[in-house]
Design an enzyme around this catalytic site. Structure first.
Site, PDB file in Angstrom:
ATOM      1  N   LYS A  63     -10.537  -7.770   7.517  1.00  0.00           N
ATOM      2  CA  LYS A  63     -11.286  -8.049   8.741  1.00  0.00           C
ATOM      3  C   LYS A  63     -10.955  -6.953   9.734  1.00  0.00           C
ATOM      4  O   LYS A  63      -9.858  -6.390   9.716  1.00  0.00           O
ATOM      5  CB  LYS A  63     -10.920  -9.422   9.307  1.00  0.00           C
ATOM      6  CG  LYS A  63      -9.453  -9.514   9.743  1.00  0.00           C
ATOM      7  CD  LYS A  63      -9.205 -10.614  10.713  1.00  0.00           C
ATOM      8  CE  LYS A  63      -7.739 -10.769  11.038  1.00  0.00           C
ATOM      9  NZ  LYS A  63      -7.348 -10.195  12.324  1.00  0.00           N
ATOM     10  N   HIS A  85       0.823  -1.212   0.000  1.00  0.00           N
ATOM     11  CA  HIS A  85       0.000   0.000   0.000  1.00  0.00           C
ATOM     12  C   HIS A  85       0.857   1.261   0.000  1.00  0.00           C
ATOM     13  O   HIS A  85       0.569   2.221  -0.686  1.00  0.00           O
ATOM     14  CB  HIS A  85      -0.935   0.012   1.221  1.00  0.00           C
ATOM     15  CG  HIS A  85      -2.258  -0.615   0.948  1.00  0.00           C
ATOM     16  ND1 HIS A  85      -2.417  -1.977   0.848  1.00  0.00           N
ATOM     17  CD2 HIS A  85      -3.478  -0.078   0.714  1.00  0.00           C
ATOM     18  CE1 HIS A  85      -3.687  -2.241   0.589  1.00  0.00           C
ATOM     19  NE2 HIS A  85      -4.356  -1.098   0.492  1.00  0.00           N
TER      20      HIS A  85
END
Lengths: 184, 287
Positions: free
Chosen positions: A103, A38
């Site tokens: 999650k 990222h």
């Protein structure tokens, strides 16, 4: 709570019908990326350089799989905790990302970006890595192989089971679910 | 003096690592089944069903239950009448860990904490492990192994309370930690609580508490009752499986204290909470 089957890339129309709590079976291409990848993707955007994949309508899966055994497409491949990507996600959403699978909770910036630019955060079942790997039909590393499990992979999924956690209307399944079942 | 060969220890550790990361332990299987029976939320029930199905697939395909195959954690009790031939016990644990993770196609998750570079080439595949040694009487080596994932570790906390805060303070701290962690730590969870000792040792005990099989009572009747009281309070939070809302958030609370005497300093009450996700991969070997 509704159930949908969706094909990636996702459109504004696709994500507009989704509400927190809906079950979605995703098919098509997903891209895998964790913190390290990222950081590099965001650096590319900030420097005006091209990304290793098209962000328009894309869905990123936060996963660092185990190595595949000989003959396997991928190893165990369940979601990792998403908050570590919170500082990077809004800029990707602004540039066309439509879905994220992970999650755990997202911060307010990510939720706001989901509302503003129409993107959805999906939860997959953490710790169900063997089960989820069965829905992955193909996988290849397309960027940053030196990151090992954290490399960017293009994976092809069939009916990959996820639940809408944050929708484009500001709803949050974790907050609502907990409120519903709390006993004090 | 009993002699044990280095190679036998390496093999035992290697095999245990591969088996325990691909086969859900009996106690966890039973605990998840019971949670499924008790759970009232349909969404949470669906999650628990997926977890049991995942365990079946993992075992039949010998695939890791979870992609986070963790840091390798060892608690080792070495009998004073054991002599190891062919290498040291520490070397054997390192080699067994490296082989287990590499040959079992498990993930190498150790990295430099500043540069974040993976240590698999520089130090070794998923090395180093974390090892706690203890010296005991006898001619056996007892090894407890856990593959501890990062997600549940990230939700763990330690503090030192004032003695006056007592049991109520402990309960409130545990509740705060579990509440803050919410969905991030992959509930339903096992909550390890270390009470007493010192600041650092409370954390060690909170981790060791996770090795006790779920469903086994605390040998201290007062603490056994306290564990159940805390569990009941935690399950009122409504977090549920994977945080999607439900009644079954905590499968068990395990408290460990410093022995003998449940000791701590007269001025302090150290408390640590180590959270264990539902993918509790723990094993026990006697050599």
């Amino acid at each position: 709570m509704a159930e949908y089957k969706l094909q990636t890339p996702l459109s504004d129309e696709d994500v507009s019908k989704l509400k927190a709590g809906d079950i979605v079976y995703l098919s098509g291409t997903l891209y895998t990326a964790r913190d390290a990848a990222h950081k590099r993707l965001v650096d590319l955007i900030l420097n005006g350089e091209p990304l290793p994949f098209d962000l328009q309508g894309a869905v990123i899966y936060y996963v660092g799989p185990t190595p595949p055994k000989p003959g396997e497409v991928i190893g165990s491949a369940g979601p990792t905790t998403s908050y570590r990507m919170d500082s990077y996600a809004p800029i990707l959403i602004e540039h066309g990302l439509k879905g994220m699978i992970g999650k755990g909770k997202r911060n307010q910036d990510v939720k706001e970006a989901c509302k503003k630019h129409k993107a959805v955060y999906f939860g997959a079942v953490g710790g169900a890595g063997a089960l989820l790997a069965k829905r992955i039909k193909d996988a290849k590393v397309i960027a940053y192989p030196e990151l090992g499990p954290e490399a960017v992979r293009e994976i092809v999924v069939e009916d990959f089971p996820v639940v809408v956690v944050n929708d484009i209307y500001g709803n949050d399944l974790y907050e609502e679910g907990r409120k519903l079942w709390a006993k004090q | 003096m009993r002699r044990v060969h280095y190679k036998d220890i390496v093999k035992a550790i290697r095999d245990t690592i591969i088996y325990s990361t691909t086969h859900l332990s009996e106690d966890m299987h039973k605990a998840l089944q019971e949670a499924l029976e008790k759970e009232e939320s349909i969404v949470a029930k669906a999650v628990l069903e997926q977890l049991l199905e995942n365990a079946e697939i993992a075992a039949s395909e010998e695939k890791p239950l979870c992609q986070d195959t963790g840091l390798a954690i060892f608690f080792v009790k070495v009998g004073s009448d054991v002599q190891i031939e062919g290498g040291t016990l520490k070397e054997a644990i390192y080699e067994g860990t490296r082989r287990g993770y590499e040959e079992g196609y498990l993930r190498a998750s150790t990295c430099d904490c500043f540069t974040r570079a993976n240590l698999k080439d520089e130090v070794g595949y998923n090395l180093p492990p974390i090892i706690y040694f203890d010296l005991v009487e006898g001619d056996k080596i007892e090894i407890e192994f856990a593959a501890k994932g990062g997600g549940s570790e990230n939700g763990s906390r330690a503090t030192v309370l004032a003695p006056a805060q007592g049991k109520e303070g402990i309960l409130n701290f545990v509740k705060q930690v579990v509440s803050d962690a919410g969905p991030n730590v992959c509930p339903p969870i096992v909550v390890g609580v270390g009470v007493g000792g010192s600041f650092d040792y409370a954390a060690v005990m909170s981790k060791h508490a996770l090795f006790r099989d779920v469903g086994t009572p605390n040998p201290d009747p007062e603490l056994d009752a306290f564990e159940k009281e805390i569990q009941e309070e935690l399950n009122k939070l409504g977090i549920g499986a994977m945080g999607m809302g439900g009644t079954q958030t905590v499968l068990a609370v395990h408290i460990e204290t410093y022995q003998p005497g449940r000791m701590c300093h007269i001025a302090s009450l150290p408390v640590a909470v180590n959270i264990q996700c539902h993918s509790s991969r723990h094993a026990h070997i006697t050599i």
